[in-house]
Write a protein that holds these residues in place. Structure first.
Motif, PDB file in Angstrom:
ATOM      1  N   GLU A 109      40.062 -11.041  56.351  1.00  0.00           N
ATOM      2  CA  GLU A 109      40.276 -10.130  54.917  1.00  0.00           C
ATOM      3  C   GLU A 109      40.170  -8.564  55.184  1.00  0.00           C
ATOM      4  OE1 GLU A 109      38.768 -11.889  51.418  1.00  0.00           O
ATOM      5  OE2 GLU A 109      37.700 -13.567  52.531  1.00  0.00           O
TER       6      GLU A 109
ATOM      7  N   PHE B   7      42.585  -7.111  56.315  1.00  0.00           N
ATOM      8  CA  PHE B   7      43.881  -6.935  56.572  1.00  0.00           C
ATOM      9  C   PHE B   7      44.605  -7.345  55.227  1.00  0.00           C
ATOM     10  CE2 PHE B   7      42.200  -7.372  60.854  1.00  0.00           C
ATOM     11  CZ  PHE B   7      42.503  -6.115  61.220  1.00  0.00           C
ATOM     12  N   PRO B   8      45.604  -6.668  54.793  1.00  0.00           N
ATOM     13  CA  PRO B   8      46.621  -7.137  53.556  1.00  0.00           C
ATOM     14  C   PRO B   8      47.100  -8.278  54.212  1.00  0.00           C
ATOM     15  CG  PRO B   8      46.928  -4.771  53.835  1.00  0.00           C
ATOM     16  CD  PRO B   8      46.078  -5.249  55.022  1.00  0.00           C
ATOM     17  N   ARG B   9      47.677  -8.372  55.139  1.00  0.00           N
ATOM     18  CA  ARG B   9      48.514  -9.580  55.789  1.00  0.00           C
ATOM     19  C   ARG B   9      47.625 -10.593  56.236  1.00  0.00           C
ATOM     20  NH1 ARG B   9      51.504  -8.758  60.108  1.00  0.00           N
ATOM     21  NH2 ARG B   9      52.364 -10.942  59.673  1.00  0.00           N
ATOM     22  N   ARG B  10      47.776 -11.763  55.724  1.00  0.00           N
ATOM     23  CA  ARG B  10      46.668 -12.800  56.304  1.00  0.00           C
ATOM     24  C   ARG B  10      47.459 -14.158  56.532  1.00  0.00           C
ATOM     25  NH1 ARG B  10      42.618 -11.261  51.133  1.00  0.00           N
ATOM     26  NH2 ARG B  10      42.629  -8.925  51.868  1.00  0.00           N
TER      27      ARG B  10
ATOM     28  N   TYR C 285      43.947 -18.986  57.258  1.00  0.00           N
ATOM     29  CA  TYR C 285      42.877 -18.285  57.680  1.00  0.00           C
ATOM     30  C   TYR C 285      41.603 -18.899  57.572  1.00  0.00           C
ATOM     31  CZ  TYR C 285      41.516 -15.387  53.661  1.00  0.00           C
ATOM     32  OH  TYR C 285      40.990 -14.882  52.423  1.00  0.00           O
ATOM     33  N   ARG C 286      41.360 -19.397  56.259  1.00  0.00           N
ATOM     34  CA  ARG C 286      40.051 -19.973  55.697  1.00  0.00           C
ATOM     35  C   ARG C 286      39.805 -21.299  57.068  1.00  0.00           C
ATOM     36  NH1 ARG C 286      41.818 -17.933  51.169  1.00  0.00           N
ATOM     37  NH2 ARG C 286      40.395 -16.765  49.807  1.00  0.00           N
TER      38      ARG C 286
ATOM     39  N   ASP D 289      56.935 -14.462  56.400  1.00  0.00           N
ATOM     40  CA  ASP D 289      56.381 -15.010  55.185  1.00  0.00           C
ATOM     41  C   ASP D 289      57.026 -16.352  54.727  1.00  0.00           C
ATOM     42  OD1 ASP D 289      54.496 -12.706  54.058  1.00  0.00           O
ATOM     43  OD2 ASP D 289      56.315 -11.608  54.823  1.00  0.00           O
ATOM     44  N   THR D 290      58.128 -16.543  54.944  1.00  0.00           N
ATOM     45  CA  THR D 290      58.645 -18.054  54.355  1.00  0.00           C
ATOM     46  C   THR D 290      58.025 -19.141  55.349  1.00  0.00           C
ATOM     47  OG1 THR D 290      60.617 -17.957  55.667  1.00  0.00           O
ATOM     48  CG2 THR D 290      60.709 -17.264  53.564  1.00  0.00           C
TER      49      THR D 290
ATOM     50  N   TRP E 217      55.518 -21.792  54.121  1.00  0.00           N
ATOM     51  CA  TRP E 217      54.344 -21.043  54.233  1.00  0.00           C
ATOM     52  C   TRP E 217      53.375 -21.656  53.112  1.00  0.00           C
ATOM     53  CZ3 TRP E 217      52.563 -16.655  56.583  1.00  0.00           C
ATOM     54  CH2 TRP E 217      51.570 -15.969  55.981  1.00  0.00           C
TER      55      TRP E 217
END
Lengths: 947, 223
Positions: free
Chosen positions: B4, B6-9, B13-14, B129-130, B192
């Motif tokens: 968190e 960074f904007p990109r995750r 990640y959780r 991102d896709t 994604w």
């Protein structure tokens, strides 16, 4: 552990170092790791394991291979577990099934005395008259259903079941001599082989059958073959695995514990061996009457002495082999009785005589006698009664091929007078059989057949030299109780009566008598039933087939078929933020979306809607489809696909898109944002992104326009920030000029929001000033956070799908799929404004002319209730003109903004003008009056969204 | 470093945080570096989330020629991979390729590809991102896939460099065989938005093979 347990080398499957305890009918029992429930119980002296289906007769295992229904038990909450194959573990409670009271003294054990009054098929004729009688009988009959029980109220005890795929060149089913030999030959020829064996170890009959007097040949051959198979890198062995079906193109289903395996092969070799032939005589169902193989399996595999005093009834040398095995295990063999046939010279027979066991001749079996709940003696007919006391009767009267895979796969298995057995007559394409499944044979024949089947060369000719089959091991008794089908308690008289009733065909006889319909599916009963039925019908037995075999050839648990639940569900990038905010999630297409935030739906929806109308709200719209259309022909492509005109759409502007199918009905809508001359970003509804994308590909495969179509739905997250304060909030975190003139309604811009590159559009689904912000999915969560932070001082509030539905209804926007069905035209939906009829072509355009010629049959109109007193109508309620149905309500809500109950509904065209009144058939048939009102209900000039 | 920051995750990640991952920064995002517990020897099957790493797609009739012009080899046939330095190009169709950055040492070539303006007939696709990007490694990997996927992915039937566009646990996925140091490894690229679902399916199936989660540092050691 009792005196029935034998010392090594008996007991190959058990680990004496690991004792295991379990409870059977409430009493603690013990055994060893590797024991089955049945082997442990028999080692404890207990043969009685179940009560029979109809007469509650005492029953025990017959085959020790899982073939029969007389050893099904309840293990914990799992019913119908085969005790003879289920390996025991510490702890589980095992209960016998179909027991009234206790297993030893079942209260219904005397039901057999009433058998005269319970003839075959009696229930077909008994319980349905008068009609009300069934209500009385049904629970009684269901309770007596005979199989185990499940407790639907028990907490779910889901095992972990999964599925797997396997691939090979050659699938060999059966790890006995023929199968081992076939696997080796196929692998040596370069094939990748999967070898499937039902037992936990390879070897099959080599492990248990006595091929020679010394009992060494099987062990010796098994050791050599298994060593070669195990060492071969191209053979993958699956033991403790049952093949349950053969399907087209050599797809085989395998059950390996709790895993269901789909095996794809290029060739299949079935080497499943044979099943011993059951004899039919009075009291042939008593516990302790078993196939010779069962006694041998108990001794050799689990180290269990199956009885104290045994009689072997046979017609071939294998029976003498059984007797030798019993003798080795310390069982007194009272006699080996040769039934009917002259047994040819056999070293095993000589050894029996040398061992001092009496070898006698008899014509048939008169009856077995009970001692308690187990066999106590047997009487043969040798011209005079020939009686023996015994607690074990082993039958070795020949065999029938274990050919269920062949028959259920489409092959033919039919009776052969020459063999006195069923025989494989035809095989499915690409399937081979080898060994005893192809007909009784000696060991050398089985090995040779396996070899040529593995190599794929022609089978050998010549004598098979197999053990003889008894031609007719059926010995009716005047007092009956000679069981043909132990699953269903069917006797000789039942089969004869079935034929006498006119059900001579075996298929009909099965359905009327239920023979073969029990858990063992006729494996032990089919041959005798077919023979008896043919005899009763005076039909030829040669070529007679059993009833149709269908897969699975042995039971598959529902858990196996279900496997793991693979149900992909899509989440937006902000999914966890919704959960953290207390969202009530709903499924929308393949996605999860917040319906509303908070525990009380009505309050939340109202407050969320108010926030948007009066301040600012934020909704996650990531689920909208996103498709990039790029290339020189992008505008031409949209022009052909959608109803509107796009050729002159300026860069930086969004335009509504409406998609029809070829028959002119509405299938989707969205907006097309022109990012560049040759680049449109088109949105679709949540549920239709894939189907619209596919339609685009399909159409352009015909049109061949110079465009690239990329479905980037998952690649972009999206939010709609809406409400009078939305501009102020967004301005705090973006580098875009949000001034009304710089970024007007329907404007499209690319810039950064919270430092994240975004596509931003001014669109107004909810009817307020608003911006739809599409960002890379990976940054969706960060952007959501940034907007909530930026809007905090303005009281920004996330809103869900339900509030959005209300807000868009107030604005008169339709939802595709809710306000349209599969047969809604643009004209009906009052969306003719979105159709550029002058275009030379667009999908569905020509059909619109046809619809025009037919005229309108209904119209979607906005309505308001003339009286807002509850109850209010709901979506789906019918609209009436007098008593004539016109259509139905598609959307309805109590609108705070409009100050009344509003909705959309289909009505007759002539009632579609404002002021027209119609009736909605509301809850409990209440007739509710509604008035057609002009759309939209809210902000008709669009001043709020265009501010 | 936490995701968190960074904007990109990563979409999962959780799950990585829940598993106790230690993170390192990669290209403006947090990538799992390692997980707690004994990290040696390498497990029979390992699962790594490479979603923070760089990748992008190209479509269009000019895509392959343009990639060649950028110094990247494009496979001769569909459903094959080609490697240039650390960069792997996956040829997914007649006019479509996917470019994956090196797993171990970033390859600067990908930056020039990302920065270059695509000419006509070349259409970049935001595959970072896709599609989520996972790596499944270890000798038991083919067996793991056999419980989730109907395509035979065993190395002697699905050789190094082969691609299957198939479904894993009913989710459309691209699987590319790309051995690491002579040991089986498979890239998995899938929707994604369904990444958490696929991750859960893989980790659940992995448990029966004594599998373990791996981070970038673990991968480097295992190689």
């Amino acid at each position: 552990v009792t005196g029935f347990r034998l010392d090594p080398p008996f007991g190959r499957l058990i680990d004496r170092a690991r004792p295991v305890t379990f409870r059977f009918e409430g009493r603690q029992r013990s055994g060893f790791a590797g024991d089955t429930i049945a082997s442990a119980l028999i080692a404890d002296g207990q043969w009685l394991m179940a009560r029979s289906f109809k007469y509650h007769r005492p029953r025990g295992p017959v085959t020790m291979t899982g073939y029969d229904a007389n050893a099904l038990v309840q293990v914990g909450n799992e019913p119908n577990v085969p005790a003879d194959t289920h390996t025991i573990e510490d702890g589980p409670d095992v209960w016998p099934q179909n027991v009234a009271g206790s297993l030893d003294a079942d209260r219904l054990r005397h039901l057999g005395l009433l058998s005269k009054f319970l003839p075959v098929g009696f229930y077909y004729r008994t319980f349905f008259r008068p009609r009300s009688a069934w209500r009385f009988w049904e629970p009684i009959i269901r309770r007596g259903g005979g199989l185990g029980r499940i407790d639907p109220t028990a907490p779910a005890e889901h095992g972990r079941y999964d599925k797997a795929y396997r691939f090979c060149d050659v699938a060999v089913i059966g790890g006995g001599p023929a199968g081992l030999s076939a696997a080796l030959a196929a692998a040596d020829a370069g094939a990748e082989v999967v070898l499937v064996e039902r037992d936990p170890i390879l070897g099959g009959s080599l492990n248990v059958r006595r091929f020679d007097a010394a009992g060494e040949e099987g062990t010796r051959k098994a050791a050599a073959l298994i060593a070669a198979v195990t060492a071969h890198p191209a053979i993958h062995t699956m033991t403790a695995t049952t093949c349950t079906g053969w399907f087209a193109d050599h797809m085989l289903t395998l059950v390996q514990g709790d895993r269901y395996v789909k095996l794809r092969a290029r060739r299949t070799i079935v080497a499943t061996g044979a099943i011993g032939r059951s004899a039919v005589f009075r009291n042939n169902d008593l516990p302790g009457i078993v196939h010779g193989a069962a006694a041998q399996r108990l001794i050799r595999l689990w180290g269990v002495r199956p009885g104290s005093q045994a009689v072997v009834a046979t017609c071939n040398g294998d029976g003498h082999g059984v007797a030798l095995g019993l003798m080795d295990a310390g069982v007194t063999v009272a006699a080996v009785v040769e039934l009917g046939l002259e047994v040819p010279p056999d070293p095993r027979r000589d050894a029996v005589r040398d061992g001092g066991m009496p070898v006698l001749r008899a014509n048939g079996i008169v009856e077995a006698r009970a001692a308690g709940n187990r066999i106590g003696g047997v009487v043969f007919d040798a011209g005079r009664p020939l009686a023996f006391d015994c607690d074990l009767l082993c039958l070795e009267l020949g065999s029938t091929p274990a050919a269920s895979l062949v028959a259920s796969g489409g092959g033919t298995v039919a009776y052969s007078e020459a063999e006195h057995a069923m025989a494989v007559r035809a095989l499915p394409d690409g399937m081979r059989v080898a060994g005893a499944v192809a007909g009784a044979c000696d060991l050398e024949t089985a090995l040779a057949e396996g070899r040529v089947a593995g190599e794929g060369t022609a089978p050998p000719d010549g004598a098979r030299n197999g053990p003889a089959n008894h031609p007719w091991p059926l010995f009716p008794h005047p007092k009956g109780k000679e069981f043909v089908d132990l699953d269903e308690d069917l006797t000789v008289a039942d089969i004869r009566n079935t034929v006498a009733e006119g059900f001579a065909s075996i298929e009909l006889a099965k359905r009327f008598s239920t023979v073969g319909m029990g858990p063992s599916q006729g494996r032990l009963s089919a041959l005798n039933a077919v023979a008896l039925a043919a005899q009763a019908a005076e039909a030829p037995l040669e070529g007679a087939c059993a009833w149709t075999n269908r897969p699975p050839v042995s039971p598959e648990k529902l858990g196996l078929l279900a496997g793991r639940a693979f149900q992909p569900l899509r989440r937006t990038p902000m999914h966890h933020r919704h959960l953290e905010a207390g969202a009530m999630m709903m499924v929308a297409g393949a996605w999860l979306r917040p319906a509303y935030y908070g525990a009380d739906g009505d309050t939340s929806i109202r407050e969320e809607a108010t926030a948007v109308r009066s301040g600012v709200g934020l909704i996650d719209v990531s689920t909208l489809g996103g498709i990039d259309i790029r290339g020189p022909d992008a505008a031409a492509f949209l022009n052909r696909l959608y109803t509107f005109a796009y050729a002159k759409q300026p860069v930086g502007r969004a335009r509504y898109v409406l998609l029809l199918d070829e028959t002119g009905y509405i299938v989707d809508d969205g907006v097309a944002c022109r990012l560049a001359d040759d680049h449109f970003y088109v949105t679709t509804t949540t549920g239709n992104s894939d189907s619209v994308y596919r339609a685009m590909l399909r159409w352009n495969a015909q049109w061949r326009l110079d465009v690239d179509i990329a479905n980037v739905t998952a690649g972009f997250g999206g939010v709609n920030i809406a409400g009078p304060a939305s501009r102020r909030v967004l301005a705090r975190v973006t580098d875009l000029d949000l001034d009304a003139e710089a970024f007007p309604y329907l404007g499209v811009r690319q810039g950064t929001v919270a430092g994240i590159p975004c596509r931003v559009f001014r669109v107004g689904f909810v009817g307020e000033l608003g911006y739809e912000v599409h960002m890379p999915a990976s940054a969706g969560e960060a952007l959501w956070d940034a907007l909530l932070t930026a809007g905090a001082e303005d009281g920004i509030r996330p809103f869900g799908v339900e509030a959005q539905r209300l807000l868009r209804l107030e604005k008169g926007h339709i939802i595709i799929g809710q306000d349209t069905d599969g047969l809604t035209t643009p004209e009906e939906a009052q969306m003719a404004w979105a159709v550029a009829r002058k275009k030379p072509f667009f999908v569905g355009g020509r059909s619109l002319d046809t619809h025009d010629r037919r005229g309108l049959e209904r119209r979607l109109v906005g309505f308001a209730l003339t009286d807002a007193t509850p109850p209010h109508p709901a979506e789906g309620h019918l609209t009436l003109n007098g008593d004539t149905i016109m259509g139905h309500v598609t959307s309805v809500a109590l609108s705070a903004a409009a100050g009344r109950v509003i909705g959309l509904a289909y009505v007759a065209p002539d009632l579609g003008e404002p002021g027209g009144r119609f009736i909605i058939k509301g809850p409990e048939g209440r007739r509710i009056e509604a008035e057609v009102v002009p759309l939209p209900f809210y902000d008709p000039d669009g001043a709020r969204q265009e501010m | 470093v936490t995701p968190e920051d960074f904007p990109r995750r990563s979409p999962v990640y959780r799950r990585l945080v829940d598993a106790g991952a230690t993170f390192v920064e990669r290209y403006g995002a947090a990538a799992a570096s390692t997980f707690p517990g004994d990290r040696s020897p390498p497990p029979p099957v390992g699962l790594a989330d490479l979603s923070p790493l760089r990748r992008l797609g190209f479509k269009g009739r000019g895509a392959f020629a343009w990639l060649n012009a950028q110094g990247l080899a494009v496979p001769e046939a569909n459903n094959r991979t080609a490697r240039t330095g650390g960069i792997l190009v996956l040829r997914l169709g007649d006019n479509e390729a996917l470019v994956l950055d090196a797993v171990d040492t970033p390859d600067p070539r990908i930056e020039s590809v990302m920065a270059a303006a695509a000419p006509a007939k070349v259409y970049p696709v935001p595959r970072a991102d896709t599609h989520a990007w996972f790596l499944v490694t270890g000798p038991a990997a083919p067996e793991l896939f056999a419980t989730l996927c109907g395509v035979d992915l065993r190395p002697h039937r699905f050789d190094d460099g082969a691609i299957a566009q198939t479904s894993i646990a009913r989710l459309p996925s691209v699987v590319a065989h790309d051995d690491r140091g002579g040991k089986p490894a498979y890239h998995v690229l899938a929707d994604w938005a369904s990444a958490h679902y696929l991750w859960d399916c893989l980790t659940e199936a992995m448990a029966t093979f004594d599998g373990r989660l791996l981070g970038l540092a673990d991968l480097a050691v295992a190689k």
